[in-house]
Every structure is written in structure tokens, then in C-alpha cells.
Scaffold this motif. Sequence first.
Motif, PDB file in Angstrom:
ATOM      1  N   VAL A  57      39.721  45.287  34.928  1.00 32.02           N
ATOM      2  CA  VAL A  57      39.210  46.136  36.010  1.00 32.02           C
ATOM      3  C   VAL A  57      38.160  45.379  36.814  1.00 32.02           C
ATOM      4  N   ALA A  58      37.260  44.692  36.119  1.00 35.49           N
ATOM      5  CA  ALA A  58      36.233  43.905  36.820  1.00 35.49           C
ATOM      6  C   ALA A  58      36.868  42.801  37.648  1.00 35.49           C
ATOM      7  N   GLY A  59      37.910  42.171  37.133  1.00 39.98           N
ATOM      8  CA  GLY A  59      38.590  41.117  37.875  1.00 39.98           C
ATOM      9  C   GLY A  59      39.234  41.634  39.143  1.00 39.98           C
ATOM     10  N   VAL A  60      39.852  42.791  39.066  1.00 37.29           N
ATOM     11  CA  VAL A  60      40.461  43.386  40.264  1.00 37.29           C
ATOM     12  C   VAL A  60      39.383  43.744  41.277  1.00 37.29           C
ATOM     13  N   LEU A  61      38.276  44.312  40.813  1.00 34.60           N
ATOM     14  CA  LEU A  61      37.194  44.679  41.728  1.00 34.60           C
ATOM     15  C   LEU A  61      36.575  43.451  42.394  1.00 34.60           C
ATOM     16  N   VAL A  62      36.321  42.407  41.622  1.00 31.88           N
ATOM     17  CA  VAL A  62      35.717  41.193  42.185  1.00 31.88           C
ATOM     18  C   VAL A  62      36.676  40.528  43.166  1.00 31.88           C
TER      19      VAL A  62
END
Length: 88
Positions: A40-45
Motif C-alpha cells: 500500500v505504501a509503495g502504491v501511494l509513494v
Amino acid sequence: MKLTSYLAAPNPKPAAPPELSSKVDIVLNFAAWVGTAAGVAGVLVTGAMMAVSLRRGESSEHASRLGVVLCGCVLVATAGPLVNFVFN
């Protein structure tokens, strides 16, 4: 007894000791949670980087990064079912 019963390969059912099983489950659940959170953090970043690049008018290859992140998310989400399919 028949000769074939002596020649048959054993087929044991794997079973973890109960005291070890609960600790392993805790570690695996934590690892799955961390993998999901990282996805999720990777998609957001990656989405934020794409937005900033678009705002600046720069062309970049964030779409390929997003593809890699999404493939990682799919791998994390399907790890349990894949192992279950292969070994059962």
C-alpha cells in the motif's frame, strides 16, 4: 501381508508441534501484514511521484515502477494460496 504393502512409499501427514505452530502463525501473520502495508505504501509513494512529475512536466518511468509494485502486491496476496496449491 502383500508384497506391495512393503514396497509402498510412506506418505506421512506433516503436523507442527502445537507450541511451535502458534508462534510460527504469529510470525507469518505479521509478515503478511508488513507485506500488505509495504504494498500500500509503495502504491501511494509511486502515485505521489507520478503526480509530482506530471505537475513539473517531466516525463518519467513511474508507470513501470507502479507495475513492479503491483506485481509485488499480487505476489504477497497470493503467497499463501500458491504454497497451499503446490504442497497439498
